[in-house]
Design a protein around this motif. Sequence first.
Motif, short mmCIF file in Angstrom:
data_model
loop_
_atom_site.label_atom_id
_atom_site.label_comp_id
_atom_site.label_asym_id
_atom_site.label_seq_id
_atom_site.Cartn_x
_atom_site.Cartn_y
_atom_site.Cartn_z
N LYS A 1 -6.75 -8.26 2.18
CA LYS A 1 -6.87 -6.80 1.65
C LYS A 1 -6.74 -6.59 0.49
O LYS A 1 -6.62 -5.97 -0.32
CB LYS A 1 -7.15 -5.76 3.29
N LEU A 2 -5.01 -7.02 0.62
CA LEU A 2 -4.07 -6.91 -0.61
C LEU A 2 -5.12 -7.66 -2.16
O LEU A 2 -5.15 -6.95 -2.91
CB LEU A 2 -2.82 -7.81 0.07
N SER B 1 0.83 -0.81 0.25
CA SER B 1 -0.07 0.51 0.45
C SER B 1 0.89 1.26 0.31
O SER B 1 0.12 2.30 -0.79
CB SER B 1 -0.70 -0.09 1.22
N GLU C 1 -8.21 -7.89 -2.02
CA GLU C 1 -9.14 -7.22 -2.57
C GLU C 1 -8.84 -5.47 -3.45
O GLU C 1 -9.49 -5.44 -4.36
CB GLU C 1 -10.38 -7.09 -0.95
N ARG C 2 -7.52 -5.62 -2.78
CA ARG C 2 -7.06 -3.97 -3.36
C ARG C 2 -6.72 -4.24 -5.02
O ARG C 2 -6.48 -3.48 -6.37
CB ARG C 2 -5.76 -2.85 -2.79
N TRP D 1 2.80 1.61 -3.57
CA TRP D 1 1.66 1.97 -4.76
C TRP D 1 1.21 3.06 -4.28
O TRP D 1 1.60 4.03 -5.54
CB TRP D 1 0.01 1.66 -4.05
N THR E 1 -10.27 -4.93 -7.46
CA THR E 1 -10.55 -3.35 -7.09
C THR E 1 -10.14 -2.66 -7.86
O THR E 1 -10.64 -2.05 -8.97
CB THR E 1 -10.15 -2.37 -5.97
N TYR E 2 -8.78 -2.71 -8.60
CA TYR E 2 -8.29 -1.83 -9.04
C TYR E 2 -8.93 -2.86 -11.13
O TYR E 2 -8.87 -1.79 -11.69
CB TYR E 2 -6.43 -2.04 -9.65
#
Length: 308
Positions: free
Chosen positions: A151-152, A14, A154-155, A17, A158-159
């Motif tokens: 959560k990684l 995160s 999910e990121r 990024w 989402t991307y």
Amino acid sequence: MSAFSEQRQLWLYSTGWTAVQNMPERAAYRSFRAIADLSWRRRSPSVRRLELNLARVGKYEPEELRELTRLGARSYMRYWCDAFRMSEWSHERIIERVRVVNEDRFRSAMASGRGVVVALPHMGNWDWAGAWACLTGAPLATVAERLRPEKLYERFVTYREALGMTVHPLGGNGVMSDLAEHLRRGGLVCLPAERDLSRRGVPVTLFGEPTRMPAGSAMLALRTGAALLPATLAYEGREPDHSLAVTFHEEIEVPEERGDRLATMTQRIADAFETGIARNPEDWHMTQRMFLADLDADDPRRAQPVLP
């Protein structure tokens, strides 16, 4: 992976990024190129594995192979810099910097209304190719391997969804049925398709050596009647002014013989990948074990596969 390790990995991704998005573009790509060169000089495990895989592509002198591996490491890190920055790219940039070879094969297959399965190797930047497809009238569905921490994963989902893709978890319940339904509606499914060393992978020969590839692409085409198109990708130009070349290979027809159609079609995907990879080996980002010969002698995955 412990909870602490998961949180540390999430924080690193995160933070990185956000930092890369906020850097001047040339500085960002220059930094990733430097990381690639450092990893190459230190011969990190991923670089050594990349070199072993690239050695199968052609007959290279040691110096040639070493230089090809350096270019491969740079291409791989370019992909990651793209990934961190693509959410900031305009739609015009995504579309205009893609050069498509044999686009008529893709458009004709889409126009037929029977759905299209595009099988891809880990080359160039498939997220970019997927975004191009979505923005030019072909929204796609795909699968993504679950990462930890959640959560990684999910990121990254989402991307990709922000680029226009529908993303299903790899191995999730009902995924193949969902992809098949998407195809029956005339949709596009794109699947990474050159590595599956589990005992459920389909035996193929790639660059003269035995390996296994996923059954999913051919299986979906057989189940739904969708067109099956292999595609290979390559970078062109120097970052940050680089572009992406997408080549659609000939459609793979269902064999008339009712023998092992799945194996025959998967081998034909391998043949197309071989052609594309040999043309641009530096853009093949295979940093994991790929060939059965690289497995340990007592590895059970060397045994006869359990076919789907």
